[in-house]
Design a protein around this motif. Structure first.
Motif, PDB file in Angstrom:
ATOM      1  N   SER A 195      61.771  75.141  66.053  1.00 37.23           N
ATOM      2  CA  SER A 195      61.606  76.110  66.959  1.00 37.23           C
ATOM      3  C   SER A 195      61.952  77.656  66.398  1.00 37.23           C
ATOM      4  O   SER A 195      61.598  78.499  67.154  1.00 37.23           O
ATOM      5  CB  SER A 195      62.559  76.030  68.205  1.00 37.23           C
ATOM      6  OG  SER A 195      63.964  75.936  67.923  1.00 37.23           O
ATOM      7  N   GLU A 196      62.778  77.589  65.135  1.00 34.78           N
ATOM      8  CA  GLU A 196      62.906  78.842  64.579  1.00 34.78           C
ATOM      9  C   GLU A 196      61.708  79.246  63.649  1.00 34.78           C
ATOM     10  O   GLU A 196      61.751  80.491  63.353  1.00 34.78           O
ATOM     11  CB  GLU A 196      63.967  78.512  63.648  1.00 34.78           C
ATOM     12  CG  GLU A 196      65.367  78.381  64.298  1.00 34.78           C
ATOM     13  CD  GLU A 196      66.675  78.239  63.319  1.00 34.78           C
ATOM     14  OE1 GLU A 196      67.826  78.041  63.972  1.00 34.78           O
ATOM     15  OE2 GLU A 196      66.301  78.541  62.226  1.00 34.78           O
ATOM     16  N   PHE A 197      60.775  78.515  63.464  1.00 36.62           N
ATOM     17  CA  PHE A 197      59.694  78.813  62.381  1.00 36.62           C
ATOM     18  C   PHE A 197      58.605  79.164  63.143  1.00 36.62           C
ATOM     19  O   PHE A 197      57.842  78.358  64.060  1.00 36.62           O
ATOM     20  CB  PHE A 197      59.815  77.622  61.267  1.00 36.62           C
ATOM     21  CG  PHE A 197      61.147  77.736  60.775  1.00 36.62           C
ATOM     22  CD1 PHE A 197      61.429  78.608  60.002  1.00 36.62           C
ATOM     23  CD2 PHE A 197      62.031  76.389  61.065  1.00 36.62           C
ATOM     24  CE1 PHE A 197      62.780  78.448  59.173  1.00 36.62           C
ATOM     25  CE2 PHE A 197      63.324  76.538  60.704  1.00 36.62           C
ATOM     26  CZ  PHE A 197      63.697  77.517  59.590  1.00 36.62           C
ATOM     27  N   ASP A 198      57.692  79.766  62.340  1.00 33.41           N
ATOM     28  CA  ASP A 198      56.155  80.164  62.764  1.00 33.41           C
ATOM     29  C   ASP A 198      55.315  78.772  62.293  1.00 33.41           C
ATOM     30  O   ASP A 198      54.152  78.319  62.676  1.00 33.41           O
ATOM     31  CB  ASP A 198      55.379  81.103  61.958  1.00 33.41           C
ATOM     32  CG  ASP A 198      56.275  82.355  62.289  1.00 33.41           C
ATOM     33  OD1 ASP A 198      55.611  82.975  63.400  1.00 33.41           O
ATOM     34  OD2 ASP A 198      56.874  82.835  61.659  1.00 33.41           O
ATOM     35  N   LEU A 199      56.059  78.150  61.066  1.00 33.02           N
ATOM     36  CA  LEU A 199      55.049  77.178  60.203  1.00 33.02           C
ATOM     37  C   LEU A 199      56.164  76.273  59.560  1.00 33.02           C
ATOM     38  O   LEU A 199      56.862  76.483  59.015  1.00 33.02           O
ATOM     39  CB  LEU A 199      54.051  77.791  59.265  1.00 33.02           C
ATOM     40  CG  LEU A 199      53.325  76.719  58.373  1.00 33.02           C
ATOM     41  CD1 LEU A 199      52.380  76.299  59.219  1.00 33.02           C
ATOM     42  CD2 LEU A 199      52.594  77.633  57.236  1.00 33.02           C
ATOM     43  N   VAL A 200      55.715  74.938  59.842  1.00 31.19           N
ATOM     44  CA  VAL A 200      56.372  73.950  59.086  1.00 31.19           C
ATOM     45  C   VAL A 200      55.585  73.087  58.213  1.00 31.19           C
ATOM     46  O   VAL A 200      54.629  72.461  58.682  1.00 31.19           O
ATOM     47  CB  VAL A 200      57.182  72.874  60.102  1.00 31.19           C
ATOM     48  CG1 VAL A 200      58.105  71.676  59.094  1.00 31.19           C
ATOM     49  CG2 VAL A 200      58.242  73.642  60.917  1.00 31.19           C
ATOM     50  N   VAL A 201      55.883  73.045  56.937  1.00 33.06           N
ATOM     51  CA  VAL A 201      55.069  72.285  55.900  1.00 33.06           C
ATOM     52  C   VAL A 201      55.808  71.058  55.447  1.00 33.06           C
ATOM     53  O   VAL A 201      56.811  71.143  54.905  1.00 33.06           O
ATOM     54  CB  VAL A 201      54.569  73.344  54.720  1.00 33.06           C
ATOM     55  CG1 VAL A 201      53.723  72.389  53.780  1.00 33.06           C
ATOM     56  CG2 VAL A 201      53.908  74.437  55.288  1.00 33.06           C
ATOM     57  N   ASN A 202      55.199  69.793  55.542  1.00 38.79           N
ATOM     58  CA  ASN A 202      55.658  68.649  55.073  1.00 38.79           C
ATOM     59  C   ASN A 202      55.096  68.257  53.763  1.00 38.79           C
ATOM     60  O   ASN A 202      54.057  67.870  53.722  1.00 38.79           O
ATOM     61  CB  ASN A 202      55.623  67.467  56.076  1.00 38.79           C
ATOM     62  CG  ASN A 202      56.323  66.342  55.825  1.00 38.79           C
ATOM     63  OD1 ASN A 202      56.824  66.064  54.630  1.00 38.79           O
ATOM     64  ND2 ASN A 202      56.679  65.522  56.735  1.00 38.79           N
ATOM     65  N   PHE A 203      55.909  68.046  52.630  1.00 40.43           N
ATOM     66  CA  PHE A 203      55.118  68.077  51.304  1.00 40.43           C
ATOM     67  C   PHE A 203      55.177  66.581  50.986  1.00 40.43           C
ATOM     68  O   PHE A 203      54.236  66.256  50.063  1.00 40.43           O
ATOM     69  CB  PHE A 203      56.065  68.584  50.143  1.00 40.43           C
ATOM     70  CG  PHE A 203      56.038  70.077  49.731  1.00 40.43           C
ATOM     71  CD1 PHE A 203      55.269  70.436  48.745  1.00 40.43           C
ATOM     72  CD2 PHE A 203      56.032  71.034  50.774  1.00 40.43           C
ATOM     73  CE1 PHE A 203      55.035  71.653  48.432  1.00 40.43           C
ATOM     74  CE2 PHE A 203      55.713  72.371  50.595  1.00 40.43           C
ATOM     75  CZ  PHE A 203      54.969  72.650  49.468  1.00 40.43           C
ATOM     76  N   ASP A 204      55.423  65.856  51.744  1.00 40.88           N
ATOM     77  CA  ASP A 204      55.209  64.334  51.810  1.00 40.88           C
ATOM     78  C   ASP A 204      53.713  64.000  52.169  1.00 40.88           C
ATOM     79  O   ASP A 204      52.946  63.178  51.585  1.00 40.88           O
ATOM     80  CB  ASP A 204      55.884  63.411  53.002  1.00 40.88           C
ATOM     81  CG  ASP A 204      57.376  63.221  52.467  1.00 40.88           C
ATOM     82  OD1 ASP A 204      57.520  63.221  51.289  1.00 40.88           O
ATOM     83  OD2 ASP A 204      58.182  63.316  53.275  1.00 40.88           O
ATOM     84  N   TYR A 205      53.066  65.071  52.961  1.00 44.53           N
ATOM     85  CA  TYR A 205      51.810  64.986  53.365  1.00 44.53           C
ATOM     86  C   TYR A 205      50.745  66.010  52.795  1.00 44.53           C
ATOM     87  O   TYR A 205      49.481  65.887  52.915  1.00 44.53           O
ATOM     88  CB  TYR A 205      51.581  64.787  54.802  1.00 44.53           C
ATOM     89  CG  TYR A 205      52.482  63.569  55.391  1.00 44.53           C
ATOM     90  CD1 TYR A 205      52.074  62.201  55.158  1.00 44.53           C
ATOM     91  CD2 TYR A 205      53.717  63.973  55.759  1.00 44.53           C
ATOM     92  CE1 TYR A 205      52.918  61.414  55.660  1.00 44.53           C
ATOM     93  CE2 TYR A 205      54.017  62.832  56.600  1.00 44.53           C
ATOM     94  CZ  TYR A 205      53.926  61.803  56.407  1.00 44.53           C
ATOM     95  OH  TYR A 205      54.741  60.425  56.918  1.00 44.53           O
ATOM     96  N   LEU A 206      51.400  67.060  52.475  1.00 45.88           N
ATOM     97  CA  LEU A 206      50.862  68.329  52.039  1.00 45.88           C
ATOM     98  C   LEU A 206      51.421  68.631  50.512  1.00 45.88           C
ATOM     99  O   LEU A 206      52.072  69.943  50.526  1.00 45.88           O
ATOM    100  CB  LEU A 206      50.909  69.417  52.921  1.00 45.88           C
ATOM    101  CG  LEU A 206      49.745  70.556  52.621  1.00 45.88           C
ATOM    102  CD1 LEU A 206      48.392  70.028  52.981  1.00 45.88           C
ATOM    103  CD2 LEU A 206      50.116  71.578  53.665  1.00 45.88           C
ATOM    104  N   GLY A 207      51.398  67.797  49.547  1.00 46.34           N
ATOM    105  CA  GLY A 207      52.248  68.057  48.377  1.00 46.34           C
ATOM    106  C   GLY A 207      51.593  68.879  47.482  1.00 46.34           C
ATOM    107  O   GLY A 207      52.381  69.286  46.394  1.00 46.34           O
ATOM    108  N   ASP A 208      50.572  69.486  47.487  1.00 40.35           N
ATOM    109  CA  ASP A 208      49.832  70.490  46.487  1.00 40.35           C
ATOM    110  C   ASP A 208      50.386  71.789  46.739  1.00 40.35           C
ATOM    111  O   ASP A 208      50.032  72.442  47.826  1.00 40.35           O
ATOM    112  CB  ASP A 208      48.341  70.363  46.758  1.00 40.35           C
ATOM    113  CG  ASP A 208      47.756  71.301  45.488  1.00 40.35           C
ATOM    114  OD1 ASP A 208      48.558  72.076  45.086  1.00 40.35           O
ATOM    115  OD2 ASP A 208      46.618  71.156  45.461  1.00 40.35           O
ATOM    116  N   PRO A 209      51.444  72.313  45.758  1.00 38.76           N
ATOM    117  CA  PRO A 209      51.779  73.840  45.927  1.00 38.76           C
ATOM    118  C   PRO A 209      50.782  74.855  46.320  1.00 38.76           C
ATOM    119  O   PRO A 209      50.907  75.839  47.095  1.00 38.76           O
ATOM    120  CB  PRO A 209      52.404  74.175  44.553  1.00 38.76           C
ATOM    121  CG  PRO A 209      53.076  72.690  44.203  1.00 38.76           C
ATOM    122  CD  PRO A 209      51.838  71.847  44.472  1.00 38.76           C
TER     123      PRO A 209
END
Length: 249
Positions: free
Chosen positions: A215-229
């Motif tokens: 809830s503190e963030f605009d966006l949460v990115v999970n690198f297990d599923y979106l691992g390409d920098p």
């Protein structure tokens, strides 16, 4: 001041790229601050709004700095990583310069921020935290910045920040760190466990927080599923431009 001292020679947030020395970069920022201070002293009034910044909160070892560097090139922004912020908050001469610059721009703001962050315990803000707040605000004043770590999304005005949380599984972190340092998975796991404990202790002391809820963030990115920098950088850039009404070049 709390310092990370992992068993293996790993600096949290780094990756396989040679980076400028933190002290040299910090000194460069101080020179820029002094130049800006002189310009501001010749004008009436102060900036009413900080440039829009991006603040990364991350699981140590996820690869946030790699994403930040890609994003910086895409958006023409500077990167302030953990090493730079630690240097500016721990070196005596830089302490004096950053606090002086910050206090001149925002007189009384440290007390206000202290009360906001710590409530009735605001008097407990120590020199390191005061210097950290000063360094973060001073750097943000210079121009749009990508901050990596140190809870900067909790320090800067929330409406001037795109707060991004980068997460992954422990398996992802262990494999990545083992590959970077060319060490075994067991040693990598022990190193990350030690760093995690020190990171948790810092946030508890600095902000009275035990975790980083989504809830503190605009966006949460999970690198297990979106691992390409590169893909992560593209996504964050799009969110940044959309939130602050910035057109793509």
């Amino acid at each position: 001041m709390m310092m990370f001292t992992p068993a293996s020679p790993y600096v949290p947030g780094t990756y396989a790229k040679k980076r400028p020395e933190a002290g040299r970069v910090a000194a460069q920022y101080v020179q820029e601050w002094e130049s800006r201070r002189q310009k501001l002293s010749k004008k009436q009034g102060l900036p009413t709004e900080l440039p829009a910044c991006i603040c990364f909160s991350r699981k140590i070892g996820v690869g946030a700095l790699e994403v930040a560097d890609l994003l910086a090139k895409k958006l023409h922004m500077r990167v302030a990583d953990r090493e730079i912020l630690e240097h500016m908050s721990g070196e005596t001469q830089l302490d004096k310069e950053t606090v002086k610059f910050y206090d001149e721009l925002y007189p009384g703001k440290t007390v206000e921020l202290s009360a906001l962050l710590f409530g009735k315990k605001s008097f407990q803000m120590d020199d390191y935290l005061r210097n950290l707040v000063s360094a973060v605000y001073s750097m943000a004043t210079l121009g749009a910045t990508i901050f990596v770590g140190r809870g900067t999304h909790l320090i800067l005005p929330r409406d001037r920040v795109l707060a991004v949380r980068l997460i992954c599984s422990d398996k992802f972190r262990v494999e990545r760190l083992a590959s970077l340092l060319k060490i075994g998975a067991e040693e990598a796991g022990k190193t990350l466990s030690k760093i995690d404990k020190e990171q948790t202790a810092f946030f508890k002391k600095a902000f009275g927080k035990k975790g980083a809820p989504s809830s503190e963030f605009d966006l949460v990115v999970n690198f297990d599923y979106l691992g390409d920098p590169k893909l992560a950088a593209d996504l964050i850039a799009r969110c940044y431009r959309s939130k602050f009404g910035i057109e793509a070049e």
